[in-house]
Design a protein around this motif. Structure first.
Motif, PDB file in Angstrom:
ATOM      1  N   ASP A   1       0.827  -1.210   0.000  1.00  0.00           N
ATOM      2  CA  ASP A   1       0.000   0.000   0.000  1.00  0.00           C
ATOM      3  C   ASP A   1       0.863   1.261   0.000  1.00  0.00           C
ATOM      4  N   ASN A   2       0.392   2.253  -0.774  1.00  0.00           N
ATOM      5  CA  ASN A   2       1.011   3.587  -0.797  1.00  0.00           C
ATOM      6  C   ASN A   2       2.509   3.547  -1.105  1.00  0.00           C
ATOM      7  N   PHE A   3       2.907   2.614  -1.959  1.00  0.00           N
ATOM      8  CA  PHE A   3       4.336   2.471  -2.247  1.00  0.00           C
ATOM      9  C   PHE A   3       4.865   3.678  -3.018  1.00  0.00           C
ATOM     10  N   LYS A   4       4.058   4.214  -3.915  1.00  0.00           N
ATOM     11  CA  LYS A   4       4.496   5.391  -4.679  1.00  0.00           C
ATOM     12  C   LYS A   4       4.769   6.560  -3.739  1.00  0.00           C
ATOM     13  N   SER A   5       3.958   6.673  -2.710  1.00  0.00           N
ATOM     14  CA  SER A   5       4.161   7.751  -1.741  1.00  0.00           C
ATOM     15  C   SER A   5       5.476   7.573  -0.990  1.00  0.00           C
ATOM     16  N   ILE A   6       5.835   6.324  -0.700  1.00  0.00           N
ATOM     17  CA  ILE A   6       7.115   6.062  -0.020  1.00  0.00           C
ATOM     18  C   ILE A   6       8.274   6.497  -0.900  1.00  0.00           C
ATOM     19  N   ASN A   7       8.206   6.140  -2.187  1.00  0.00           N
ATOM     20  CA  ASN A   7       9.261   6.554  -3.123  1.00  0.00           C
ATOM     21  C   ASN A   7       9.336   8.070  -3.239  1.00  0.00           C
ATOM     22  N   ASP A   8       8.169   8.677  -3.347  1.00  0.00           N
ATOM     23  CA  ASP A   8       8.130  10.135  -3.530  1.00  0.00           C
ATOM     24  C   ASP A   8       8.613  10.867  -2.281  1.00  0.00           C
ATOM     25  N   THR A   9       8.316  10.331  -1.105  1.00  0.00           N
ATOM     26  CA  THR A   9       8.648  11.013   0.155  1.00  0.00           C
ATOM     27  C   THR A   9      10.099  10.780   0.572  1.00  0.00           C
ATOM     28  N   TYR A  10      10.549   9.541   0.483  1.00  0.00           N
ATOM     29  CA  TYR A  10      11.867   9.189   1.030  1.00  0.00           C
ATOM     30  C   TYR A  10      12.912   8.855  -0.048  1.00  0.00           C
ATOM     31  N   GLY A  11      12.458   8.684  -1.282  1.00  0.00           N
ATOM     32  CA  GLY A  11      13.398   8.360  -2.353  1.00  0.00           C
ATOM     33  C   GLY A  11      13.373   6.871  -2.698  1.00  0.00           C
ATOM     34  N   HIS A  12      13.961   6.550  -3.864  1.00  0.00           N
ATOM     35  CA  HIS A  12      13.913   5.171  -4.368  1.00  0.00           C
ATOM     36  C   HIS A  12      14.765   4.223  -3.524  1.00  0.00           C
ATOM     37  N   ALA A  13      15.794   4.738  -2.882  1.00  0.00           N
ATOM     38  CA  ALA A  13      16.605   3.867  -2.006  1.00  0.00           C
ATOM     39  C   ALA A  13      15.745   3.346  -0.854  1.00  0.00           C
ATOM     40  N   ALA A  14      14.881   4.210  -0.338  1.00  0.00           N
ATOM     41  CA  ALA A  14      13.961   3.784   0.723  1.00  0.00           C
ATOM     42  C   ALA A  14      12.967   2.771   0.179  1.00  0.00           C
ATOM     43  N   GLY A  15      12.501   3.016  -1.048  1.00  0.00           N
ATOM     44  CA  GLY A  15      11.574   2.073  -1.674  1.00  0.00           C
ATOM     45  C   GLY A  15      12.193   0.691  -1.841  1.00  0.00           C
ATOM     46  N   ASP A  16      13.448   0.673  -2.263  1.00  0.00           N
ATOM     47  CA  ASP A  16      14.144  -0.614  -2.404  1.00  0.00           C
ATOM     48  C   ASP A  16      14.278  -1.322  -1.054  1.00  0.00           C
ATOM     49  N   LEU A  17      14.559  -0.550  -0.015  1.00  0.00           N
ATOM     50  CA  LEU A  17      14.683  -1.117   1.325  1.00  0.00           C
ATOM     51  C   LEU A  17      13.356  -1.731   1.772  1.00  0.00           C
ATOM     52  N   VAL A  18      12.261  -1.071   1.453  1.00  0.00           N
ATOM     53  CA  VAL A  18      10.932  -1.575   1.801  1.00  0.00           C
ATOM     54  C   VAL A  18      10.652  -2.891   1.086  1.00  0.00           C
ATOM     55  N   LEU A  19      10.985  -2.947  -0.192  1.00  0.00           N
ATOM     56  CA  LEU A  19      10.758  -4.177  -0.962  1.00  0.00           C
ATOM     57  C   LEU A  19      11.552  -5.345  -0.388  1.00  0.00           C
ATOM     58  N   LYS A  20      12.800  -5.076  -0.015  1.00  0.00           N
ATOM     59  CA  LYS A  20      13.634  -6.132   0.562  1.00  0.00           C
ATOM     60  C   LYS A  20      13.117  -6.546   1.935  1.00  0.00           C
ATOM     61  N   ALA A  21      12.655  -5.582   2.701  1.00  0.00           N
ATOM     62  CA  ALA A  21      12.124  -5.880   4.035  1.00  0.00           C
ATOM     63  C   ALA A  21      10.876  -6.752   3.939  1.00  0.00           C
ATOM     64  N   PHE A  22      10.017  -6.445   2.970  1.00  0.00           N
ATOM     65  CA  PHE A  22       8.822  -7.268   2.802  1.00  0.00           C
ATOM     66  C   PHE A  22       9.193  -8.687   2.377  1.00  0.00           C
ATOM     67  N   ALA A  23      10.161  -8.814   1.476  1.00  0.00           N
ATOM     68  CA  ALA A  23      10.608 -10.140   1.044  1.00  0.00           C
ATOM     69  C   ALA A  23      11.106 -10.956   2.237  1.00  0.00           C
ATOM     70  N   GLU A  24      11.823 -10.301   3.154  1.00  0.00           N
ATOM     71  CA  GLU A  24      12.318 -10.992   4.348  1.00  0.00           C
ATOM     72  C   GLU A  24      11.179 -11.439   5.245  1.00  0.00           C
ATOM     73  N   LEU A  25      10.080 -10.665   5.266  1.00  0.00           N
ATOM     74  CA  LEU A  25       8.924 -11.032   6.087  1.00  0.00           C
ATOM     75  C   LEU A  25       8.290 -12.342   5.623  1.00  0.00           C
ATOM     76  N   THR A  26       8.428 -12.645   4.340  1.00  0.00           N
ATOM     77  CA  THR A  26       7.814 -13.876   3.820  1.00  0.00           C
ATOM     78  C   THR A  26       8.585 -15.119   4.258  1.00  0.00           C
ATOM     79  N   GLN A  27       9.839 -14.940   4.684  1.00  0.00           N
ATOM     80  CA  GLN A  27      10.654 -16.092   5.089  1.00  0.00           C
ATOM     81  C   GLN A  27      10.070 -16.740   6.334  1.00  0.00           C
TER      82      GLN A  27
END
Length: 320
Positions: free
Chosen positions: A198-224
């Motif tokens: 949810d609201n991923f575009k807002s995360i990129n727009d607010t904190y930058g794409h590096a933050a967006g990448d960190l979020v994607l990796k964090a979610f992937a780790e949650l699936t483990q």
């Protein structure tokens, strides 16, 4: 030929004069070392001397040559080293026993230098060629293992999403199509989960794409740890993820999806001095007999995600 290049022979005989005769016959072609007892032989071997051949007497005061041969064949260092008996025992039964305990040849005394040199050269050449062949085979096996490792690594790279480490879209479809065929053949049910952060575009727009990448990796780790080894967890593209659950109906899939949604909502991601809150909308679709391919299940799950977004996000919707 330099000393380093010479092949080494050990002569074992309790009579020094017999050793001298063999040294004279085999020098300078070979480095020849003498031992008048089993103890001296073992001392030479303990000095890291690696013989290419051993000439061994059978009848010696302190030992029996047959027993020495058996001992040498039991040692890793000399197990493959050719052993030639040089002895005064001329009975056929003695020669037969020599071959039975592991000798490659049997020479009777008195010593004929020409015969000894010929037999020695034959067996050393064979031994060296065997070593070279084994080394070649070993190197080939090493190369094959290296190539297999590279092939597996390339296959892993081809099937993985480089950012999250999850399976990629291509790999998901390969597995999903196999599971769909299994369903058609055996009616083995499976379920598809579509997940949109949810609201991923807002995360990129607010904190930058590096933050967006960190979020994607964090979610992937949650699936483990939430899914089984044979479940397929993949990044579908952008902030979308897809999970295939073999032999799972909607009720079971709903419980798993709720755990994933709950853990995602509880997880706080730290980026620089910011704490980013993350939620996910999840759609579930179970395969149906009317489906013509896997895309039908994916489309229903995707529509359920759309409905979850429309109803306020951070929820799980089952397609009906």
């Amino acid at each position: 030929m330099s000393a380093e290049q010479k092949k080494t022979i050990i002569v074992v005989d309790d009579l020094p004069e017999n050793i001298s005769i063999l040294i004279a016959a085999l020098t300078p072609e070979y480095t020849v070392l003498g031992a008048t007892s089993q103890a001296q032989l073992m001392t030479l071997l303990d000095k890291d001397i690696a013989p290419d051949l051993i000439l061994l007497d059978i009848v010696m005061p302190d030992c029996d040559g047959y027993q020495v041969c058996c001992q040498l064949k039991s040692m890793d260092k000399t197990a493959d080293v050719p052993i030639i008996f040089v002895t005064s025992k001329k009975e056929t039964k003695d020669e037969k026993k020599g071959f039975e305990v592991g000798a490659v040849d049997y020479i009777t005394k008195p010593i004929e230098p020409v015969v000894v040199k010929s037999r020695v050269k034959t067996h050393i050449d064979l031994y060296r060629n065997t070593l070279a062949l084994k080394e070649h085979i070993h190197q080939q096996e090493v190369r094959e293992r290296e190539l297999l490792a590279i092939k597996e690594e390339l296959a892993e790279l081809a099937s993985s999403d480089p950012l999250t480490g999850l399976k990629n879209r291509r790999c998901f479809f390969e597995g999903a199509e196999k599971e769909f065929l299994r369903f058609k053949r055996l009616s083995a049910s499976f379920t598809v989960l579509m997940i949109d952060l949810d609201n991923f575009k807002s995360i990129n727009d607010t904190y930058g794409h590096a933050a967006g990448d960190l979020v994607l990796k964090a979610f992937a780790e949650l699936t483990q740890g939430l899914f089984r080894d044979y479940d397929i967890v993949a990044r579908f593209g952008g902030e979308e993820f897809v999970i295939l659950l073999p032999e799972t109906n909607c009720d079971s899939a709903f419980r798993v999806a709720q755990r994933l949604r709950s853990q995602t909502a509880k997880h706080k991601i730290t980026y620089q001095d910011y704490r980013i809150k993350l939620t996910a909308s999840i759609g579930i679709a179970e395969v149906e007999k009317a489906d013509v391919d896997i895309n039908a299940s994916i489309e229903r799950a995707d529509n359920a995600v759309y409905l979850a977004k429309k109803q306020g996000r951070n929820q799980v919707i089952v397609s009906h």
